[in-house]
Design an enzyme around this catalytic site. Sequence first.
Site, PDB file in Angstrom:
ATOM      1  N   HIS A  97      12.462  -3.887  -4.572  1.00  0.00           N
ATOM      2  CA  HIS A  97      12.915  -2.575  -4.339  1.00  0.00           C
ATOM      3  C   HIS A  97      14.324  -2.378  -4.867  1.00  0.00           C
ATOM      4  O   HIS A  97      15.161  -2.970  -4.367  1.00  0.00           O
ATOM      5  CB  HIS A  97      12.955  -2.475  -2.735  1.00  0.00           C
ATOM      6  CG  HIS A  97      12.279  -1.498  -1.895  1.00  0.00           C
ATOM      7  ND1 HIS A  97      10.793  -1.401  -1.742  1.00  0.00           N
ATOM      8  CD2 HIS A  97      12.649  -0.202  -1.548  1.00  0.00           C
ATOM      9  CE1 HIS A  97      10.527  -0.422  -1.116  1.00  0.00           C
ATOM     10  NE2 HIS A  97      11.396   0.462  -0.824  1.00  0.00           N
ATOM     11  N   GLU A 129      14.280  -4.923  -0.494  1.00  0.00           N
ATOM     12  CA  GLU A 129      14.351  -3.851   0.218  1.00  0.00           C
ATOM     13  C   GLU A 129      15.138  -4.072   1.416  1.00  0.00           C
ATOM     14  O   GLU A 129      16.099  -2.837   1.697  1.00  0.00           O
ATOM     15  CB  GLU A 129      12.878  -3.452   0.780  1.00  0.00           C
ATOM     16  CG  GLU A 129      13.016  -2.220   1.744  1.00  0.00           C
ATOM     17  CD  GLU A 129      11.558  -1.729   2.271  1.00  0.00           C
ATOM     18  OE1 GLU A 129      11.156  -0.689   2.563  1.00  0.00           O
ATOM     19  OE2 GLU A 129      10.495  -2.795   1.969  1.00  0.00           O
ATOM     20  N   ASP A 160       0.867  -1.132  -0.127  1.00  0.00           N
ATOM     21  CA  ASP A 160       0.069   0.053   0.136  1.00  0.00           C
ATOM     22  C   ASP A 160       0.690   1.224   0.022  1.00  0.00           C
ATOM     23  O   ASP A 160       0.709   2.114   0.737  1.00  0.00           O
ATOM     24  CB  ASP A 160      -0.842  -0.149   1.306  1.00  0.00           C
ATOM     25  CG  ASP A 160      -0.337  -0.230   2.530  1.00  0.00           C
ATOM     26  OD1 ASP A 160       0.969  -0.604   2.527  1.00  0.00           O
ATOM     27  OD2 ASP A 160      -0.624  -0.012   3.472  1.00  0.00           O
ATOM     28  N   GLU A 161       1.741   1.313  -0.969  1.00  0.00           N
ATOM     29  CA  GLU A 161       2.511   2.549  -1.070  1.00  0.00           C
ATOM     30  C   GLU A 161       2.991   2.704  -2.481  1.00  0.00           C
ATOM     31  O   GLU A 161       2.063   3.775  -3.068  1.00  0.00           O
ATOM     32  CB  GLU A 161       4.048   2.186  -0.615  1.00  0.00           C
ATOM     33  CG  GLU A 161       4.870   3.331  -0.266  1.00  0.00           C
ATOM     34  CD  GLU A 161       6.121   2.966   0.811  1.00  0.00           C
ATOM     35  OE1 GLU A 161       6.863   3.987   0.912  1.00  0.00           O
ATOM     36  OE2 GLU A 161       6.189   1.807   1.125  1.00  0.00           O
TER      37      GLU A 161
END
Length: 731
Positions: free
Chosen positions: A638, A617, A347-348
Amino acid sequence: MLIQNASWIRMKDAASTIVPIFRREFETRQKVKAATLEVTCDGVYEARLNEKRVGDFILAPGWTEYSKRLQVQCYDITSLLADPGSNTTSGNTLGITVGNGWFRRTNAPWTGTKNPDEFLPAMLIAILHIIYQDGSEEVIPTDETWQVSESSITLSGIFIGEDIDMTKKLVFQAAQVCDYTKSILIPQEGPEVREQEHIYPCKSFRTPKNEWVLDFGQNMTGYMFFEMDAHAGERLSFSTAEVLDREGNFYTANYRSARSQLHYICSEGHQSYKPKLTFFGFRYLRLDEAPAGFSADNVHAIVLHSQMTRTGWLECSDPMLNQLFSNILWGQKGNYLDIPTDCPQRDERYGWTGDGQIFCRAGTYQYDVRQFFRKWLADMRAAQHDDGWVPEVIPSLTAYKAGGAAWSDAVTIIPWQLYETYGDISFVADMFQAMKKWLAYIPTVSTTPDLFTGCWTYGDWLALDHPEGYVPPTIELSKRGYSKDDLVCSAFYANSVSIVIRVGKLLGQDMSQYEKLHDRIKKAYNKAFKGKFGTQTEKVLTLHFDLAEDPQALADALAQQIRDCGMKLQTGLLGTPYLLHELSRYGHSDIAWSLLLRKEYPGWLYSVSKGATTVWEHWDGIKPDGTFWDDDMNSYNHYAYASVADWVYGVACGIKPVTAGFSKVRIEPHPDARLGSLSAVLDTVHGRIRSAWKYTDHGIRYEIETPVETEIVIGGVSKTLGKGKYIFGEE
């Protein structure tokens, strides 16, 4: 643009969750010479004319700084029109479905609320322009003559996936003209997001929890496509995931609040579907519900990313390193989706400026991203505050803190890198005023003259250098590393001033004022920190931004620090991109190679050993025991640490521009015997450069190809040669 003559329309009294379809039926009275459709919306749309899709742009109109800029697409629809006979008219139906998209996502700042019923409704503006063979023209703008109905898509959003009911009957009513600004409308600037590749499941299996899962073998950004026979009312439901847990079960906790699902209610008979108004980041699909007879053969995945031409290739003799190169490429494809996002799944999915500038050099080597960044930098200028502050997320969100060093410094770093890679001065000319505004802002908030101190910053985010036993006062601080915030901010301040000086001189400006400022910053920096650069990142930034009083001694101390901690990097997002460069620059390429080839945590090949197909990430997103670093902030796509690719191109293979755009080049490879061979190919605006080396029984063989005058340095011996192909070393 003709669209200025159209009106915004909406569905009367519709809640913001409604996904409407707008319809206009019209007739062409004679042969058509040309026809175009200009269109945009406050969300994302799919347009179909006579049941055929208009254009290839997925998720149009894309994501811009919507309060100031909303792109309008113009499509040639001539071939989609029904062809009238010589003495007849021909009927046509245009349907445009509008979903929430990025514009009306749940954290859209200009709504002032998180109550979905108070969001802006779905709105459309469009105009058809038809030119007949006899020269007469007809325009059909959006107005009250259009019709609108709830579509078969019952729920859609960037973070929630899509729900579809193919049994739903459409009930049309007159569209309502509404008052919304047209001053924000601009022509299309960025490259279109398009379908790029099709990937079929490599495995279908049941998990220990008896979940039916399909593995596509590649973490990607896109959506699923399925085709099947079914009865009306039967249901098909998918959930997406990037990884499986330690027991081999489907894992979605790292998606946080993103639902990332598709639910489909079937019509009768043969049917196919792919999402129209959303996308997913995934490797695995879980079939939560399916009609009888459905199998893995009924579904495949479609990869999405912005339209870009590939320009860079890396290949070597080590399969694990080749997998890392692949992971880096897929990380870029997955995150260059209209804007440079940090991740495509949870949710980004925002345009974090820090991640964008960290990976920018590598990104410009692997793909031609000129158009991609030109549009995003225009949004950066639009989002910049009047006082000069550059938000750390572009397009901007008001939910985040005022950005600080390294994130806001993207306003200088990215345009300069684009100029260096492509030699196009317009990138820095367009951003020059924005750069200077950012520099003017810093003294207004800094607590120390000639430094950048006392302000919020993300610091060296996700660094591994907290001392043993350190207990941070907040969870956020635990993610920022132990480097001094004031040092980090001041180092990036100096770098931005240095870039502005270079840009100003290119533009013929008097930069003496900034040169004096840079001198003051360097003196204040060394006075304030007194040579006490404790962390790896503090040393790296001081070296990379040419702030060290004795750079060789500092580089030697950095190398020793890495040896002392077991040949491990401890840098985070800000130190890692420059770490290998500074080691090599000061004679420690052997340590740079050791870090690149490290298979244990933390190392670039550790994630490869865990089956990664994109860059993570966190270095230990999956720990050695198979557990996860964290559920809350643990993306497996990421690309920040993928910035290491620019070291492989620029140092390991030695390709560096002497002048902007690679119009003159220096090639000085740095081979290492632990790797048998390595090749880099770079398609520049002046032609193809190739630098390859290979260890043989007789030494090292170098193969160089260049389209321009090039200084080639092999074993410390320099030769300046012209365009051509060259071989050095054995044979």
